[in-house]
Design a protein around this motif. Sequence first.
Motif, PDB file in Angstrom:
ATOM      1  N   ILE A 196      -9.001   5.416   3.188  1.00 51.85           N
ATOM      2  CA  ILE A 196      -8.835   4.896   4.626  1.00 51.85           C
ATOM      3  C   ILE A 196     -10.117   5.118   5.341  1.00 51.85           C
ATOM      4  N   GLY A 197     -11.185   5.757   4.640  1.00 51.67           N
ATOM      5  CA  GLY A 197     -12.695   5.375   5.359  1.00 51.67           C
ATOM      6  C   GLY A 197     -12.842   6.918   5.914  1.00 51.67           C
ATOM      7  N   ASN A 198     -14.359   7.074   5.973  1.00 55.98           N
ATOM      8  CA  ASN A 198     -14.737   8.378   6.442  1.00 55.98           C
ATOM      9  C   ASN A 198     -14.691   8.379   7.939  1.00 55.98           C
ATOM     10  N   PRO A 199     -14.252   9.679   8.293  1.00 56.15           N
ATOM     11  CA  PRO A 199     -14.065   9.746   9.886  1.00 56.15           C
ATOM     12  C   PRO A 199     -15.484   9.289  10.466  1.00 56.15           C
ATOM     13  N   GLY A 200     -15.612   8.580  11.320  1.00 55.69           N
ATOM     14  CA  GLY A 200     -16.949   8.404  11.991  1.00 55.69           C
ATOM     15  C   GLY A 200     -17.009   6.623  11.621  1.00 55.69           C
ATOM     16  N   SER A 201     -16.293   6.342  10.617  1.00 53.57           N
ATOM     17  CA  SER A 201     -16.478   4.831  10.156  1.00 53.57           C
ATOM     18  C   SER A 201     -15.634   3.915  11.205  1.00 53.57           C
ATOM     19  N   LEU A 214       0.640  -1.150   0.084  1.00 47.88           N
ATOM     20  CA  LEU A 214       0.195   0.007  -0.081  1.00 47.88           C
ATOM     21  C   LEU A 214       0.738   1.319   0.041  1.00 47.88           C
ATOM     22  N   GLU A 215       2.168   1.163   0.349  1.00 50.44           N
ATOM     23  CA  GLU A 215       3.036   2.502   0.414  1.00 50.44           C
ATOM     24  C   GLU A 215       3.118   2.927  -0.984  1.00 50.44           C
ATOM     25  N   GLY A 216       2.853   4.307  -1.052  1.00 49.74           N
ATOM     26  CA  GLY A 216       3.123   4.885  -2.343  1.00 49.74           C
ATOM     27  C   GLY A 216       1.865   4.819  -3.100  1.00 49.74           C
ATOM     28  N   LYS A 217       0.885   4.157  -2.652  1.00 51.36           N
ATOM     29  CA  LYS A 217      -0.476   3.877  -3.454  1.00 51.36           C
ATOM     30  C   LYS A 217      -1.459   4.835  -3.076  1.00 51.36           C
ATOM     31  N   ARG A 218      -2.642   4.924  -3.830  1.00 50.25           N
ATOM     32  CA  ARG A 218      -3.744   5.707  -3.572  1.00 50.25           C
ATOM     33  C   ARG A 218      -4.791   4.819  -2.740  1.00 50.25           C
ATOM     34  N   SER A 269      -7.790   9.137   0.657  1.00 52.91           N
ATOM     35  CA  SER A 269      -9.170   9.586   0.367  1.00 52.91           C
ATOM     36  C   SER A 269     -10.075   8.882   1.554  1.00 52.91           C
ATOM     37  N   GLU A 270     -11.076   9.777   1.867  1.00 46.74           N
ATOM     38  CA  GLU A 270     -11.977   9.480   2.996  1.00 46.74           C
ATOM     39  C   GLU A 270     -13.228   9.304   2.725  1.00 46.74           C
TER      40      GLU A 270
END
Length: 328
Positions: free
Chosen positions: A149-154, A142-146, A178-179
């Motif tokens: 990581i999930g929305n805050p609250g999840s 996953l290092e260096g990838k897009r 992204s979230e």
Amino acid sequence: MKRHAFSTAAFSGALLAAAAFASPAMAQEDEQFITIGTGGQTGVYYVVGQSVCRLVNRGSDEHNIRCNAPSTGGSVANINGIKSGELDMGVAQSDVQFQAYNGTGNFEGDAFEELRAVFRIHGEPLTLLARQDSGIETLDDLEGKRVNIGNPGSGQRNTMEVVMDAKGWERDTFSLVSELDAAEQAAALSDNNIDAMVYVVGHPNGSIQEATTTVDSRLIPLNDDDIQGIVDEYPYYSTSVIPGGLYKNNPDDVETFGVAATFVTSADASDDVVYETVKAVFDDFDRFKRLHPAFENLDAQDMVTQGLSAPLHDGAKRYYVEQGWIEE
Ligand code: GLU
């Protein structure tokens, strides 16, 4: 519990349901509305909430409780909603339940002592799905990838942060973070806006199904020494397997780790309402189990004795003692 009134402006589904139920012709003096926090509509929590409400609402003529279960941001949002009084009950990962009750992890210094367990539900493996063309084959890739990581609250965001801590990763470990909400991430994966998505969720579920059928993608194992370290350190994590063959192009079992989904409320919730809610579920348990394949192997007694860290709510306890599942 809210009587004839809703203050849950954040939950539009709740408002719609309230409008439908609040007509003077239908409302009775002691009618009570309860709102259950769920998750994204392509997850399993949403089905949990809808299923519980369906069973509760079948008995509304007798107990005068009306239940609705809008989509929410997930575990952490649900526990915060219960704490603020916007939600009466909700679904939350067992790790989040533990952390919220004990004031650890993301709840450090903010223990929610009135949090009460109601029952455990299905298992939820941490599910990492990557585009085939991303070259990701292991967690470290996953290092260096897009990565979403999930929305805050999840719950997945909460658990992903535990993984990132164990790995010594920061947000800039990834080329893009992204979230997105759970319900948005499958489309983001197939549109090639992200390389990988993370979901702590029961299987099979609509989101992973959507992603694997719209783009060549594979489930990535989380079974290295750092993950083993997490499982060894925290009582609420255990190793887990996503069975092969549930999703297109993913024929093999995938080793990962996970939690259990749990149903929670607050000590402030009325004993009678919680009693009627668990009674509705367990009196008609075969029907409940048919409402999603992730519920298929649930065992009622295990659900009330395992995987819970907050104390049982008194109203739930009353029913379980009556059934002989627990001692007084
Ligand atoms: N475990 C996820 C969360 O806590 C939700 C999974 C689901 O909706 O089924 O946010």
